[in-house]
Design a protein around this motif. Structure first.
Motif, mmCIF file in Angstrom:
data_model
loop_
_atom_site.group_PDB
_atom_site.id
_atom_site.type_symbol
_atom_site.label_atom_id
_atom_site.label_comp_id
_atom_site.label_asym_id
_atom_site.label_seq_id
_atom_site.Cartn_x
_atom_site.Cartn_y
_atom_site.Cartn_z
ATOM 1 N N ILE A 207 0.839 -1.193 0.000
ATOM 2 C CA ILE A 207 0.000 0.000 0.000
ATOM 3 C C ILE A 207 0.878 1.249 0.000
ATOM 4 C CG2 ILE A 207 -1.947 -1.112 1.146
ATOM 5 C CD1 ILE A 207 -0.965 -0.017 3.786
ATOM 6 N N LYS A 208 0.336 2.350 -0.535
ATOM 7 C CA LYS A 208 1.064 3.617 -0.583
ATOM 8 C C LYS A 208 0.705 4.454 0.640
ATOM 9 C CE LYS A 208 1.434 5.845 -4.480
ATOM 10 N NZ LYS A 208 1.140 6.730 -5.646
ATOM 11 N N VAL A 209 1.724 4.839 1.405
ATOM 12 C CA VAL A 209 1.530 5.674 2.592
ATOM 13 C C VAL A 209 2.616 6.742 2.609
ATOM 14 C CG1 VAL A 209 0.467 3.797 3.914
ATOM 15 C CG2 VAL A 209 2.933 4.124 4.012
ATOM 16 N N ASN A 210 2.498 7.672 3.549
ATOM 17 C CA ASN A 210 3.516 8.712 3.733
ATOM 18 C C ASN A 210 4.323 8.407 4.984
ATOM 19 O OD1 ASN A 210 2.641 10.150 1.472
ATOM 20 N ND2 ASN A 210 1.174 11.332 2.668
ATOM 21 N N ASP A 211 5.644 8.545 4.888
ATOM 22 C CA ASP A 211 6.468 8.328 6.068
ATOM 23 C C ASP A 211 6.445 9.568 6.960
ATOM 24 O OD1 ASP A 211 8.080 10.177 4.827
ATOM 25 O OD2 ASP A 211 9.860 8.919 4.732
ATOM 26 N N LYS A 212 7.308 9.618 7.936
ATOM 27 C CA LYS A 212 7.311 10.698 8.927
ATOM 28 C C LYS A 212 7.484 12.068 8.288
ATOM 29 C CE LYS A 212 9.776 12.177 13.104
ATOM 30 N NZ LYS A 212 10.886 11.842 14.049
ATOM 31 N N HIS A 213 8.235 12.147 7.201
ATOM 32 C CA HIS A 213 8.512 13.426 6.541
ATOM 33 C C HIS A 213 7.612 13.665 5.340
ATOM 34 C CE1 HIS A 213 12.054 14.243 9.015
ATOM 35 N NE2 HIS A 213 12.365 12.958 8.871
ATOM 36 N N GLY A 214 6.599 12.847 5.178
ATOM 37 C CA GLY A 214 5.640 13.052 4.095
ATOM 38 C C GLY A 214 6.033 12.463 2.763
ATOM 39 N N ASN A 215 7.120 11.710 2.720
ATOM 40 C CA ASN A 215 7.529 11.090 1.465
ATOM 41 C C ASN A 215 6.634 9.888 1.169
ATOM 42 O OD1 ASN A 215 9.806 12.812 1.113
ATOM 43 N ND2 ASN A 215 10.933 11.589 2.608
ATOM 44 N N PRO A 216 6.079 9.789 -0.032
ATOM 45 C CA PRO A 216 5.237 8.629 -0.365
ATOM 46 C C PRO A 216 6.079 7.377 -0.551
ATOM 47 C CG PRO A 216 5.477 10.054 -2.272
ATOM 48 C CD PRO A 216 6.136 10.775 -1.131
#
Length: 286
Positions: free
Chosen positions: A104-113
């Motif tokens: 699945i596509k999510v954002n990490d802590k810094h908003g990177n997909p």
């Protein structure tokens, strides 16, 4: 609360059922005598009813018993049993299950997909909760596992390029991240009586739209790190060369000659291409 029960042996009731069938056959053999006909019908109905009470429990399986909506108990011991024929029996597997979540596509802590997926090994520990606390426990496991993965990814960076002080990242801290993922999923699935045997990230990558840029950044970082090591080694070699020349009194170098020598050595040691030798027939002062 789960209540474990051990019902009557099925082999004993099988013998009783066979006796009922024998009595039924005997009574019908006396036709058309009315008392025997009635007795034969009674024995036939009793035999049919008792047949509905036989159950076989395989290893690592359980049966949840209910009677007109009321919970009676759970059978977890493997074997051949007989229970009340009017009990409703629901099979709950206690075997380990392997869940491979889709990436699945999510954002990490810094908003990177990023694209992330995990493998979760789980099994039912409490049959009562799995049967009555949630509507569909396999679907519940899938949904809650994906939710836990999203939460985990949002709490940590993909790597420490964005945050050099980060002690835990998704890419480099495999064991720590797996333990946190396992604990997060276990807390969510406790309501369904499910325990997590293992949870581990199986797929991790930057999303397609930023993968190329992130690869270039990683390559640039690697080149800078390599160059730093090369320069550090070259400085040490130049220092050693000057020290040895001075110690063995091979040649006396003034400051200008030392600077020229350092420049030449650094050019040779740090250059990308092979050095081209040049013979100086004159003097460096000319």
């Amino acid at each position: 609360m789960e209540k474990l029960i051990r019902p009557t042996s099925g082999w004993l009731m099988l013998l009783v059922n066979l006796l009922l069938i024998c009595f039924c056959i005997f009574c019908f053999s006396k036709l058309p005598d009315p008392p025997f006909v009635v007795a034969g019908i009674v024995f036939a109905i009793a035999s049919l009813i008792t047949m509905g009470g036989f159950i076989a429990i395989e290893p690592n399986n359980s049966k949840v018993l209910t009677l007109f909506g009321s919970y009676i108990g759970t059978i977890k011991s493997s074997g051949f049993y007989w229970t009340n024929p009017f009990y409703t029996k629901r099979k709950i597997s206690l075997r380990a299950n392997n869940l491979d979540t889709k990436a699945i596509k999510v954002n990490d802590k810094h908003g990177n997909p990023i694209i992330i997926g995990a493998v979760v090994v789980w099994n039912v520990d409490n049959s009562y909760k799995a049967a009555f606390e949630v509507d569909n426990y396999p679907s519940f496991v899938l949904t809650q596992s994906e939710s836990a993965i999203r939460k985990l990814a949002g709490h940590y960076s993909y790597d420490n390029f964005e945050d050099e002080n980060a002690e835990i990242t998704l890419r480099s801290s495999g064991d720590e991240v797996s333990q946190m993922l396992e604990r997060e999923i276990a807390e969510r699935l406790a309501i369904a009586g499910i325990v997590i045997i293992e949870a581990r990230i199986s797929h991790l990558a930057y999303a397609e739209e930023i993968a190329s840029a992130m690869l270039q950044r990683q390559q640039a970082t690697a080149i800078v790190a390599a160059r730093s090591k090369i320069v550090e080694g070259a400085v040490g070699m130049v220092e050693m060369a000057l020290e040895q020349l001075s110690k063995k009194d091979i040649v006396t170098l003034d400051e200008e000659r030392k600077a020229q020598m350092v420049s030449n050595l650094m050019l040779v040691l740090c250059g990308d291409k092979s050095a081209q030798p040049v013979i100086n027939a004159g003097s460096i002062y000319q």
